[in-house]
Design an enzyme around this catalytic site. Structure first.
Site, mmCIF file in Angstrom:
data_model
loop_
_atom_site.group_PDB
_atom_site.id
_atom_site.type_symbol
_atom_site.label_atom_id
_atom_site.label_comp_id
_atom_site.label_asym_id
_atom_site.label_seq_id
_atom_site.Cartn_x
_atom_site.Cartn_y
_atom_site.Cartn_z
ATOM 1 N N LYS A 298 -12.679 -26.392 4.541
ATOM 2 C CA LYS A 298 -12.158 -27.793 4.000
ATOM 3 C C LYS A 298 -10.818 -28.068 4.836
ATOM 4 C CE LYS A 298 -9.108 -29.506 1.487
ATOM 5 N NZ LYS A 298 -8.690 -30.589 2.597
ATOM 6 N N GLU B 1 -1.062 -18.683 5.150
ATOM 7 C CA GLU B 1 0.239 -18.910 6.557
ATOM 8 C C GLU B 1 0.792 -20.207 5.997
ATOM 9 O OE1 GLU B 1 0.533 -17.142 9.193
ATOM 10 O OE2 GLU B 1 -1.120 -15.723 9.331
ATOM 11 N N GLU C 226 12.073 -26.785 5.047
ATOM 12 C CA GLU C 226 11.341 -26.965 6.198
ATOM 13 C C GLU C 226 11.299 -28.752 6.077
ATOM 14 O OE1 GLU C 226 6.981 -26.174 6.045
ATOM 15 O OE2 GLU C 226 7.393 -25.322 7.780
HETATM 16 P P1 NAD Z 1 -0.697 -29.268 2.711
HETATM 17 O O1 NAD Z 1 -0.358 -27.711 2.035
HETATM 18 O O2 NAD Z 1 -0.157 -30.319 2.349
HETATM 19 O O3 NAD Z 1 -2.193 -29.267 2.964
HETATM 20 C C1 NAD Z 1 -2.928 -27.904 3.404
HETATM 21 C C2 NAD Z 1 -4.368 -28.111 3.124
HETATM 22 O O4 NAD Z 1 -4.289 -27.852 1.946
HETATM 23 C C3 NAD Z 1 -4.980 -29.402 3.363
HETATM 24 O O5 NAD Z 1 -6.529 -29.384 3.776
HETATM 25 C C4 NAD Z 1 -4.950 -30.013 1.918
HETATM 26 O O6 NAD Z 1 -6.077 -30.920 1.762
HETATM 27 C C5 NAD Z 1 -5.248 -28.867 1.067
HETATM 28 N N1 NAD Z 1 -4.878 -28.865 -0.253
HETATM 29 C C6 NAD Z 1 -3.655 -29.631 -0.574
HETATM 30 N N2 NAD Z 1 -3.598 -29.496 -2.038
HETATM 31 C C7 NAD Z 1 -4.581 -28.626 -2.321
HETATM 32 C C8 NAD Z 1 -4.990 -28.167 -3.640
HETATM 33 N N3 NAD Z 1 -4.148 -28.283 -4.908
HETATM 34 N N4 NAD Z 1 -6.026 -27.276 -3.682
HETATM 35 C C9 NAD Z 1 -6.421 -26.859 -2.581
HETATM 36 N N5 NAD Z 1 -6.096 -27.348 -1.293
HETATM 37 C C10 NAD Z 1 -5.310 -28.156 -1.253
HETATM 38 O O7 NAD Z 1 0.300 -28.876 4.068
HETATM 39 P P2 NAD Z 1 0.135 -29.855 5.424
HETATM 40 O O8 NAD Z 1 1.010 -30.833 4.899
HETATM 41 O O9 NAD Z 1 -1.410 -30.309 5.761
HETATM 42 O O10 NAD Z 1 0.687 -28.908 6.394
HETATM 43 C C11 NAD Z 1 1.856 -28.722 6.817
HETATM 44 C C12 NAD Z 1 2.315 -27.341 6.147
HETATM 45 O O11 NAD Z 1 1.744 -26.482 6.926
HETATM 46 C C13 NAD Z 1 3.802 -27.090 6.790
HETATM 47 O O12 NAD Z 1 4.582 -26.646 5.678
HETATM 48 C C14 NAD Z 1 3.590 -26.015 7.803
HETATM 49 O O13 NAD Z 1 4.669 -25.228 8.059
HETATM 50 C C15 NAD Z 1 2.622 -25.248 7.266
HETATM 51 N N6 NAD Z 1 1.880 -24.641 8.140
HETATM 52 C C16 NAD Z 1 1.979 -23.204 8.493
HETATM 53 C C17 NAD Z 1 1.405 -22.423 9.393
HETATM 54 C C18 NAD Z 1 1.392 -20.932 9.482
HETATM 55 O O14 NAD Z 1 0.768 -20.237 10.452
HETATM 56 N N7 NAD Z 1 2.470 -20.455 8.934
HETATM 57 C C19 NAD Z 1 0.544 -23.157 10.595
HETATM 58 C C20 NAD Z 1 0.628 -24.514 10.222
HETATM 59 C C21 NAD Z 1 1.123 -25.100 9.440
#
Ligand code: NAD
Length: 471
Positions: free
Chosen positions: A169, A244, A378
């Protein structure tokens, strides 16, 4: 307009005629694509397909998996230009970076597993035991938007290599490259159900995936808040879990370091992909007597990075990825102004010539208090916090003084001293004097930055259960 009104389930494209989600071009705000707002019903079909395919794929010989990955590698290279353009437009990632990290790195990661798999010890003897490494089962992979194809490949490739079946997803903010991945995998002759793609919001499609009883592992990259929800769902059903998450990484400049090189390296890391990089070095820790010099150097480095059209080869700083990100980052910049930090450069006004799209000025704050919110949370935007310290012990305390632990950097003229200080940072990776990224080394976070590791052998082992047979 790229209308992707379909999901990839059980080896075929299943048409979607329900609600669609708009995908915006980051540099203009215009709608450039539409994808399904799929939910629980489509997730159920995809998980059922992955579940049915598991028995056969989990027992497939390594040679069969290698053949699929070899074709994936060729497909990624063949479509590199299209992938880079797609991610450049939907995320706002400068085209040069998109070419390297969205087209190049996924192929490199695939190559590392092609190299690793033939000699991986799926069976080994320990005394009178045979230790076996077995695929976990159906894996639910959930990815964010900031490096969308790379993050998907970093899960899907080792999961398939391990013999798992997958439901992906992707983020609804930047979903298009996941479709390219599915198209390439479809052309490899992968058996139906081994890989599935369902596109939809986190609140519906994501929730359905994380709570599905036939999913045996969740591999999630995204924010710490969502990661916690995923972890709760995993705990409720004893699912395996890899997370991650976010970061607030420190760049620690020791008194004897080449300050100019350290500041340049830190600014480059902080502004990479407009600061939307989980490993970004967002806190620059400098000896108090060199604080002002460090701020001047940072301002000069930032001045060379004027925001521009990400499709232009010369652009090094693009817009943020979405309207939501734009609001969030501007709120943090305004917060910095009220928290007592000094604004060295940047600020909340729109950059010149960027009336449309999600552009912000690269911003440097000086005299930032280590416990202030801009130094603890962050921001995920091009915002650098310069923090003065008195001595090494205080610097290490500040570096380790957030809930995160993803990345870090140490700079010193004495490599041995830098190594020792690097060894005291509580984070999953630390660079010493700008050491280069290594796609064969493990990557992951301490604390609220995550659980488990990606890349290389460690990334493969996440998807394997271990069994011992006593003989
Ligand atoms: P997010 O948590 O908003 O979304 C990530 C994913 O989770 C998306 O596909 C989203 O649709 C899904 N999601 C959201 N709510 C959900 C739920 N209730 N149940 C299941 N899935 C759900 O994050 P984002 O804004 O897309 O990404 C940015 C974040 O990702 C930042 O905090 C960044 O640091 C982190 N990030 C971490 C790494 C790493 O390797 N540590 C790499 C890249 C990004």
């Amino acid at each position: 307009m790229n209308t992707l009104n379909r999901n990839y389930i059980n080896g075929r494209w299943v048409a979607w005629d329900g609600d669609m989600i708009d995908v915006h071009e980051a540099a203009t705000g215009e709608v450039i694509a539409r994808v399904p707002a799929a939910g629980a019903a489509e997730m159920d079909q995809a998980v059922a397909a992955a579940h049915a395919a598991f028995d056969d794929w989990s027992q497939s010989p390594v040679a069969r998996r290698l053949a699929v990955l070899e074709q994936l590698h060729s497909g990624l290279l063949a479509r590199a230009g299209e992938i880079a353009q797609t991610v450049c437009r939907e995320v706002g990632m400068p085209i040069r970076l998109a070419t390297a990290i969205q087209a190049g790195l996924p192929a490199t990661v695939t190559r590392t597993y092609l190299d690793l798999l033939p000699s991986f010890p799926f069976r080994e003897t320990v005394g009178n035991s045979e230790v076996q490494y077995l695929p976990v089962g159906v894996v639910g992979c959930i990815t964010p938007w900031n490096y969308p194809l790379h993050q998907a490949v970093l899960k899907v490739v080792p999961a398939l290599a391990a013999g798992c079946t997958v439901v992906l997803k992707p983020s609804e903010v930047a979903p298009q490259s996941a479709y390219i991945l599915a198209e390439i995998l479809d052309s490899t002759g992968l058996p139906p159900g081994v890989f599935n793609l369902v596109c939809g919001p986190g609140a519906t499609a994501g929730e359905a995936l994380i709570h599905h009883p036939d999913v045996r592992m969740l591999s999630f990259t995204g924010s710490t808040d969502t990661g916690r929800r995923v972890a709760h769902a995993a705990a409720d059903d004893c699912k395996r879990l890899a997370l991650e998450l976010g970061g607030k990484s420190a760049s620690l400049v020791l008194p004897d370091a080449d300050l100019a090189a350290a500041v340049k390296g830190t600014v480059n890391s902080c502004l990479l992909n407009s600061g939307q990089t989980c490993t970004a070095l967002t806190r620059l820790l400098v000896p108090a007597d060199r604080h002002d010099e460090a701020c001047e150097l940072a301002a000069a480095a930032v001045a060379r990075m004027t925001p521009g059209n990400p499709l232009d080869e010369a652009t090094r700083l693009g817009p943020l990825a979405s309207a939501q990100q734009h609001r969030r980052v501007l709120d943090y910049i305004r917060l910095g102004l009220t928290e007592g930090a000094t604004l060295v450069t940047g600020g909340p006004d729109a950059p010149e010539g960027c009336a449309r799209g999600y552009f912000v000025k690269a911003t440097v704050f000086g005299h930032v208090r280590p416990d202030s919110r801009i130094a603890q949370e962050e921001i995920f935007g091009p915002v650098l916090c310069v923090i003065p310290y008195r001595d090494e012990a205080e610097a290490i305390g500040i570096a380790n003084g957030t809930r995160y632990g993803l990345s870090g950097a140490v700079w010193s003229a004495d490599p041995e001293r830098a190594r020792q200080v690097a060894g005291r940072l509580r984070s999953g990776q630390v660079t010493v004097n700008g050491g280069a990224f290594n796609p064969r080394a493990p990557f992951g976070g301490f604390g609220h930055s995550g659980l488990g590791r990606e890349f290389g052998r460690w990334g493969l082992e996440e998807f394997l259960e271990v069994r011992s047979l006593q003989l």
